[in-house]
Structures are given as structure tokens and as C-alpha cells.
Design a protein around this motif. Structure first.
Motif, PDB file in Angstrom:
ATOM      1  N   SER A  44       0.811  -1.225   0.000  1.00 36.49           N
ATOM      2  CA  SER A  44       0.000   0.000   0.000  1.00 36.49           C
ATOM      3  C   SER A  44       0.844   1.276   0.000  1.00 36.49           C
ATOM      4  CB  SER A  44      -0.952  -0.002   1.186  1.00 36.49           C
ATOM      5  OG  SER A  44      -1.885  -1.035   1.041  1.00 36.49           O
ATOM      6  N   PRO A  45       1.804   1.440   0.915  1.00 37.29           N
ATOM      7  CA  PRO A  45       2.623   2.655   0.848  1.00 37.29           C
ATOM      8  C   PRO A  45       3.446   2.740  -0.445  1.00 37.29           C
ATOM      9  CG  PRO A  45       2.817   1.654   3.002  1.00 37.29           C
ATOM     10  CD  PRO A  45       2.076   0.688   2.135  1.00 37.29           C
ATOM     11  N   LEU A  46       3.890   1.606  -0.941  1.00 36.51           N
ATOM     12  CA  LEU A  46       4.639   1.610  -2.198  1.00 36.51           C
ATOM     13  C   LEU A  46       3.734   2.046  -3.345  1.00 36.51           C
ATOM     14  CD1 LEU A  46       7.183   0.995  -3.852  1.00 36.51           C
ATOM     15  CD2 LEU A  46       6.381  -1.358  -4.027  1.00 36.51           C
ATOM     16  N   LEU A  47       2.522   1.519  -3.391  1.00 36.76           N
ATOM     17  CA  LEU A  47       1.594   1.896  -4.453  1.00 36.76           C
ATOM     18  C   LEU A  47       1.258   3.382  -4.393  1.00 36.76           C
ATOM     19  CD1 LEU A  47      -0.199   0.971  -6.789  1.00 36.76           C
ATOM     20  CD2 LEU A  47      -1.972   0.487  -5.111  1.00 36.76           C
ATOM     21  N   ILE A  48       1.035   3.878  -3.206  1.00 41.49           N
ATOM     22  CA  ILE A  48       0.770   5.312  -3.041  1.00 41.49           C
ATOM     23  C   ILE A  48       1.977   6.125  -3.497  1.00 41.49           C
ATOM     24  CG2 ILE A  48       0.370   7.120  -1.329  1.00 41.49           C
ATOM     25  CD1 ILE A  48      -1.317   5.015   0.218  1.00 41.49           C
ATOM     26  N   GLY A  49       3.174   5.669  -3.132  1.00 41.73           N
ATOM     27  CA  GLY A  49       4.395   6.352  -3.559  1.00 41.73           C
ATOM     28  C   GLY A  49       4.561   6.350  -5.071  1.00 41.73           C
ATOM     29  N   VAL A  50       4.226   5.230  -5.712  1.00 44.80           N
ATOM     30  CA  VAL A  50       4.322   5.155  -7.172  1.00 44.80           C
ATOM     31  C   VAL A  50       3.340   6.128  -7.815  1.00 44.80           C
ATOM     32  CG1 VAL A  50       3.855   3.647  -9.156  1.00 44.80           C
ATOM     33  CG2 VAL A  50       5.234   2.801  -7.265  1.00 44.80           C
ATOM     34  N   ILE A  81       2.021   8.916  -6.511  1.00 42.13           N
ATOM     35  CA  ILE A  81       2.456  10.302  -6.284  1.00 42.13           C
ATOM     36  C   ILE A  81       3.703  10.611  -7.112  1.00 42.13           C
ATOM     37  CG2 ILE A  81       3.339  11.926  -4.564  1.00 42.13           C
ATOM     38  CD1 ILE A  81       1.524  10.527  -2.511  1.00 42.13           C
ATOM     39  N   GLY A  82       4.641   9.664  -7.148  1.00 43.52           N
ATOM     40  CA  GLY A  82       5.850   9.870  -7.947  1.00 43.52           C
ATOM     41  C   GLY A  82       5.544  10.045  -9.426  1.00 43.52           C
ATOM     42  N   ALA A  83       4.592   9.251  -9.931  1.00 45.20           N
ATOM     43  CA  ALA A  83       4.196   9.390 -11.337  1.00 45.20           C
ATOM     44  C   ALA A  83       3.502  10.726 -11.567  1.00 45.20           C
ATOM     45  CB  ALA A  83       3.279   8.238 -11.729  1.00 45.20           C
ATOM     46  N   VAL A 141       4.110  13.443 -10.040  1.00 45.58           N
ATOM     47  CA  VAL A 141       5.138  14.489 -10.027  1.00 45.58           C
ATOM     48  C   VAL A 141       5.921  14.484 -11.337  1.00 45.58           C
ATOM     49  CG1 VAL A 141       7.318  15.173  -8.946  1.00 45.58           C
ATOM     50  CG2 VAL A 141       5.363  14.586  -7.522  1.00 45.58           C
ATOM     51  N   TYR A 142       6.263  13.306 -11.835  1.00 44.70           N
ATOM     52  CA  TYR A 142       7.159  13.209 -12.985  1.00 44.70           C
ATOM     53  C   TYR A 142       6.456  13.388 -14.339  1.00 44.70           C
ATOM     54  CZ  TYR A 142      10.313  11.213 -16.448  1.00 44.70           C
ATOM     55  OH  TYR A 142      11.086  11.017 -17.560  1.00 44.70           O
ATOM     56  N   LEU A 143       5.304  12.739 -14.517  1.00 42.66           N
ATOM     57  CA  LEU A 143       4.709  12.662 -15.852  1.00 42.66           C
ATOM     58  C   LEU A 143       4.221  13.981 -16.450  1.00 42.66           C
ATOM     59  CD1 LEU A 143       2.886   9.235 -15.621  1.00 42.66           C
ATOM     60  CD2 LEU A 143       5.008   9.794 -16.803  1.00 42.66           C
ATOM     61  N   PRO A 144       3.719  14.937 -15.699  1.00 40.80           N
ATOM     62  CA  PRO A 144       3.277  16.185 -16.345  1.00 40.80           C
ATOM     63  C   PRO A 144       4.399  16.942 -17.064  1.00 40.80           C
ATOM     64  CG  PRO A 144       2.368  16.051 -14.138  1.00 40.80           C
ATOM     65  CD  PRO A 144       3.344  14.934 -14.285  1.00 40.80           C
ATOM     66  N   ASP A 145       5.616  16.883 -16.524  1.00 39.92           N
ATOM     67  CA  ASP A 145       6.743  17.593 -17.131  1.00 39.92           C
ATOM     68  C   ASP A 145       8.016  16.766 -16.913  1.00 39.92           C
ATOM     69  OD1 ASP A 145       8.323  19.536 -18.310  1.00 39.92           O
ATOM     70  OD2 ASP A 145       8.558  20.654 -16.430  1.00 39.92           O
ATOM     71  N   PRO A 146       8.230  15.727 -17.752  1.00 36.68           N
ATOM     72  CA  PRO A 146       9.401  14.859 -17.553  1.00 36.68           C
ATOM     73  C   PRO A 146      10.715  15.635 -17.692  1.00 36.68           C
ATOM     74  CG  PRO A 146       7.876  13.869 -19.117  1.00 36.68           C
ATOM     75  CD  PRO A 146       7.412  15.269 -18.859  1.00 36.68           C
ATOM     76  N   SER A 147      11.467  15.622 -16.608  1.00 29.57           N
ATOM     77  CA  SER A 147      12.795  16.230 -16.608  1.00 29.57           C
ATOM     78  C   SER A 147      13.655  15.449 -15.623  1.00 29.57           C
ATOM     79  CB  SER A 147      12.713  17.707 -16.207  1.00 29.57           C
ATOM     80  OG  SER A 147      12.318  17.824 -14.866  1.00 29.57           O
ATOM     81  N   PRO A 148      14.966  15.578 -15.718  1.00 27.33           N
ATOM     82  CA  PRO A 148      15.825  14.835 -14.789  1.00 27.33           C
ATOM     83  C   PRO A 148      15.558  15.181 -13.319  1.00 27.33           C
ATOM     84  CG  PRO A 148      17.116  15.666 -16.622  1.00 27.33           C
ATOM     85  CD  PRO A 148      15.750  16.252 -16.757  1.00 27.33           C
ATOM     86  N   THR A 149      15.264  16.434 -13.044  1.00 25.35           N
ATOM     87  CA  THR A 149      15.001  16.835 -11.661  1.00 25.35           C
ATOM     88  C   THR A 149      13.720  16.183 -11.150  1.00 25.35           C
ATOM     89  OG1 THR A 149      16.046  18.966 -12.103  1.00 25.35           O
ATOM     90  CG2 THR A 149      14.659  18.804 -10.138  1.00 25.35           C
ATOM     91  N   ARG A 150      12.677  16.216 -11.958  1.00 28.23           N
ATOM     92  CA  ARG A 150      11.419  15.594 -11.556  1.00 28.23           C
ATOM     93  C   ARG A 150      11.550  14.072 -11.467  1.00 28.23           C
ATOM     94  NH1 ARG A 150       6.174  18.064 -12.119  1.00 28.23           N
ATOM     95  NH2 ARG A 150       6.449  20.300 -12.029  1.00 28.23           N
ATOM     96  N   LEU A 151      12.397  13.477 -12.274  1.00 27.33           N
ATOM     97  CA  LEU A 151      12.639  12.036 -12.184  1.00 27.33           C
ATOM     98  C   LEU A 151      13.259  11.687 -10.841  1.00 27.33           C
ATOM     99  CD1 LEU A 151      12.671   9.230 -13.514  1.00 27.33           C
ATOM    100  CD2 LEU A 151      14.938   9.797 -14.395  1.00 27.33           C
ATOM    101  N   ILE A 157      13.008  13.419  -8.074  1.00 29.34           N
ATOM    102  CA  ILE A 157      11.987  13.639  -7.048  1.00 29.34           C
ATOM    103  C   ILE A 157      10.979  12.488  -7.041  1.00 29.34           C
ATOM    104  CG2 ILE A 157      10.076  15.137  -6.340  1.00 29.34           C
ATOM    105  CD1 ILE A 157      11.735  17.502  -7.447  1.00 29.34           C
ATOM    106  N   GLY A 158      10.531  12.055  -8.223  1.00 27.21           N
ATOM    107  CA  GLY A 158       9.565  10.959  -8.323  1.00 27.21           C
ATOM    108  C   GLY A 158      10.124   9.655  -7.783  1.00 27.21           C
ATOM    109  N   VAL A 159      11.363   9.338  -8.149  1.00 27.19           N
ATOM    110  CA  VAL A 159      11.996   8.109  -7.656  1.00 27.19           C
ATOM    111  C   VAL A 159      12.200   8.198  -6.146  1.00 27.19           C
ATOM    112  CG1 VAL A 159      14.119   6.739  -7.738  1.00 27.19           C
ATOM    113  CG2 VAL A 159      13.042   7.491  -9.855  1.00 27.19           C
ATOM    114  N   SER A 160      12.542   9.370  -5.639  1.00 29.46           N
ATOM    115  CA  SER A 160      12.704   9.546  -4.188  1.00 29.46           C
ATOM    116  C   SER A 160      11.388   9.294  -3.452  1.00 29.46           C
ATOM    117  CB  SER A 160      13.201  10.953  -3.870  1.00 29.46           C
ATOM    118  OG  SER A 160      14.444  11.189  -4.472  1.00 29.46           O
ATOM    119  N   ILE A 161      10.279   9.748  -4.008  1.00 32.29           N
ATOM    120  CA  ILE A 161       8.970   9.518  -3.397  1.00 32.29           C
ATOM    121  C   ILE A 161       8.632   8.028  -3.396  1.00 32.29           C
ATOM    122  CG2 ILE A 161       6.487   9.937  -3.675  1.00 32.29           C
ATOM    123  CD1 ILE A 161       7.253  12.758  -4.669  1.00 32.29           C
TER     124      ILE A 161
END
Length: 96
Positions: A3-9, A11-13, A15-25, A27-31
Motif C-alpha cells: 500500500s505505501p509503495l503503491l501510493i508512492g508510485v 504520487i511519484g508518477a 510528479v514526474y509525468l506532467p513535465d518529464p525532466s531529470p530533476t522531476r525524475l 523527485i519521483g523516484v525519491s517519493i
């Protein structure tokens, strides 16, 4: 852990998918990693305090069936009634 992993995935997606950039990647992987760590810590705490079997049984329990009556025979079922069979055949079933 799931459950926490799914929620993290999710939220991470988000964060990343609207504007894919290395910085957002990063942040998304960190989440996602944070969700995994929270899930592991949560599962370990449950395992140490109550036990895994208790936790899974509480998750899988069906409260609507707890304390209910046994299911009734449906109209289409062919339950054998010993009294009815005795009346038809005239024989008394042996008691064993």
C-alpha cells in the motif's frame, strides 16, 4: 509494504509525468523509495508487535459474515430429509 509503495508510485508518477525532466525524475523516484521504506518499516512493526498472521487475518476478515447464521438451502437444492424418505419408503433409517 504494497500500500505505501503503491501510493508512492502514484504520487511519484504524478510528479514526474506532467513535465518529464531529470530533476522531476529524481523527485519521483525519491517519493517511490520513501513509500517503499515506509511500507517496510510498517510491516516490520506489525510483525514485531502482533505478528503477520494476525495482521493478514484482520485484513482478510469478512465482518459481514462474522456472527451470521449458516446459509439456508436454496429452492433449487435437493436436500435429503430423513423424515420424508421414511414416509415414502416405510422403512426407518438405522441409527449408527
Amino acid at each position: 509494504v504494497a500500500s505505501p509503495l503503491l501510493i508512492g508510485v502514484l504520487i511519484g508518477a504524478a510528479v514526474y509525468l506532467p513535465d518529464p525532466s531529470p530533476t522531476r525524475l529524481v523527485i519521483g523516484v525519491s517519493i517511490v523509495v520513501l513509500g517503499l521504506v515506509i511500507g517496510i518499516l510498517w510491516a516490520t512493526r506489525i510483525w514485531r508487535t502482533k505478528g503477520t498472521i494476525w495482521f493478514v487475518s484482520r485484513i482478510s476478515a469478512t465482518p459481514d459474515l462474522d456472527g451470521s447464521e449458516p446459509p439456508q438451502a436454496s429452492a433449487g437444492s435437493h436436500a435429503v430429509d430423513p423424515a420424508a424418505s421414511t414416509a415414502k419408503s416405510g422403512k426407518v433409517p438405522s441409527e449408527t
